[in-house]
Scaffold this motif. Structure first.
Motif, mmCIF file in Angstrom:
data_model
loop_
_atom_site.group_PDB
_atom_site.id
_atom_site.type_symbol
_atom_site.label_atom_id
_atom_site.label_comp_id
_atom_site.label_asym_id
_atom_site.label_seq_id
_atom_site.Cartn_x
_atom_site.Cartn_y
_atom_site.Cartn_z
ATOM 1 N N VAL B 45 0.838 -1.199 0.000
ATOM 2 C CA VAL B 45 0.000 0.000 0.000
ATOM 3 C C VAL B 45 0.872 1.249 0.000
ATOM 4 C CG1 VAL B 45 -1.649 1.315 1.400
ATOM 5 C CG2 VAL B 45 -1.957 -1.139 1.094
ATOM 6 N N ALA B 46 2.002 1.159 0.693
ATOM 7 C CA ALA B 46 2.918 2.308 0.797
ATOM 8 C C ALA B 46 4.283 1.931 0.244
ATOM 9 C CB ALA B 46 3.059 2.724 2.257
ATOM 10 N N PRO B 234 -0.781 8.104 -6.306
ATOM 11 C CA PRO B 234 -0.536 8.045 -4.871
ATOM 12 C C PRO B 234 -0.051 9.406 -4.354
ATOM 13 C CG PRO B 234 0.490 6.176 -5.989
ATOM 14 C CD PRO B 234 0.030 7.127 -7.048
ATOM 15 N N TYR B 250 5.250 7.144 -0.457
ATOM 16 C CA TYR B 250 4.158 7.138 -1.430
ATOM 17 C C TYR B 250 3.033 6.297 -0.831
ATOM 18 C CZ TYR B 250 7.667 8.678 -4.828
ATOM 19 O OH TYR B 250 8.656 9.380 -5.489
ATOM 20 N N LEU B 251 1.816 6.778 -0.920
ATOM 21 C CA LEU B 251 0.690 6.028 -0.359
ATOM 22 C C LEU B 251 -0.455 5.981 -1.372
ATOM 23 C CD1 LEU B 251 -0.652 4.604 2.072
ATOM 24 C CD2 LEU B 251 -1.389 6.866 2.873
ATOM 25 N N ALA B 252 -0.883 4.755 -1.678
ATOM 26 C CA ALA B 252 -2.003 4.586 -2.608
ATOM 27 C C ALA B 252 -3.296 5.041 -1.933
ATOM 28 C CB ALA B 252 -2.105 3.121 -3.032
ATOM 29 N N PRO B 253 -4.169 5.704 -2.697
ATOM 30 C CA PRO B 253 -5.417 6.188 -2.092
ATOM 31 C C PRO B 253 -6.438 5.072 -1.875
ATOM 32 C CG PRO B 253 -5.336 6.756 -4.432
ATOM 33 C CD PRO B 253 -4.027 6.080 -4.103
#
Lengths: 14, 257
Positions: B45-46, B234, B250-253
């Motif tokens: 996810v990150a 992201p 980086y983080l996916a929404p």
């Protein structure tokens, strides 16, 4: 409800 | 031969403390450019991207490109034995399976060395193209830490919305809803205290607060944080590492089902 996307859906594997 | 000497050893301690919650094992890629690390959390996810440029080291020798695989919990245990003012040297032989940490106190009256066994880690490397983001927010890192922590008391997810009015952080939970709005605020005498919002398009995205809170473990690396958002990408949360590089998360929404 929200679904969590994955980071690999956005960036290509090199 | 790989050998690098970092006068401000505390930077390395801070970097490892900032990422070890998200990533268990990682490769540090060493080249003449510097040290870099890219790793995803176990749920993908990150993503963490670290760069420490070679010119930020007092001494930097890397004869050929190498990947040094390490368990970050073990690196953390070792770095905890270094003093905050210590100079840190890392070295490894080309074909060795050990990384040597050397810690020197500022007045050279205490020198310790610890050898750590390396690991063979197969990791997926992602290509992240340079992107023009729709909104870029620079704000005090302490303020971002406080917002993430405060909202976690109310809910599990945060909606970050950037408009002409400013940036709004919102959450909802069983006990109610919360909104925190930050407006542009350029404090000329203290640039580190300013909040600067650059917006090309309004953007609104939803993220898991658990990850945001984990990113704020990097707060001590930099007095400000830069948050970049685009509607179909992201989020990037970046802490600059003085004169050396950066630590980016980086983080996916999350999206509506």
């Amino acid at each position: 409800a929200c679904v969590q996307l994955s980071i690999t859906e956005f960036y290509r594997t090199t | 031969m790989f050998e690098v000497r970092l006068v401000q050893g505390s930077l390395l301690k801070k970097v490892v403390e900032a990422i070890r919650e998200l990533v268990t094992d990682a490769n540090i890629d060493c080249s003449s450019t510097g040290l870099s690390l890219q790793a995803m959390d176990s749920s993908h996810v990150a993503l963490i991207a670290l760069l420490l440029r070679s010119d930020g080291f007092e001494h930097f020798r890397c004869d050929r490109n190498v990947s040094i695989g390490m368990n970050l919990a073990n690196v953390s245990k070792i770095l905890r034995t270094a003093g905050n003012d210590d100079i840190i040297t890392l070295k490894a032989d080309d074909d060795g399976d050990l990384l040597t940490f050397m810690f020197e106190s500022p007045n050279q009256d205490r020198i310790s060395d610890i050898e750590m066994k390396l690991m063979d880690i197969k990791s997926e490397h992602l290509g992240i193209p340079d992107a023009e983001y729709e909104a870029v927010i620079k704000m005090p890192s302490q303020e971002f830490l406080r917002i993430c922590k405060d909202l976690s008391n109310i809910g599990d997810t945060v909606v970050i919305s950037v408009t002409k009015e400013g940036v709004k952080f919102s959450t909802r939970g069983d006990i109610g809803n919360a909104n925190i709005v930050c407006r542009q605020n350029t404090t000329l005498d203290k640039p580190d205290d300013s909040t600067i919002i650059q917006m090309k398009e309004p953007v609104s995205l939803t993220f898991a607060l658990r990850y945001m809170n984990s990113f704020t473990k990097a707060t001590s690396l930099s007095s400000s944080v830069t948050i970049s958002m685009s509607s179909d990408l992201p989020i990037v949360v970046e802490y600059k590492i003085a004169d050396m590089g950066y630590l980016r998360f980086y983080l996916a929404p999350k999206i509506e089902d």
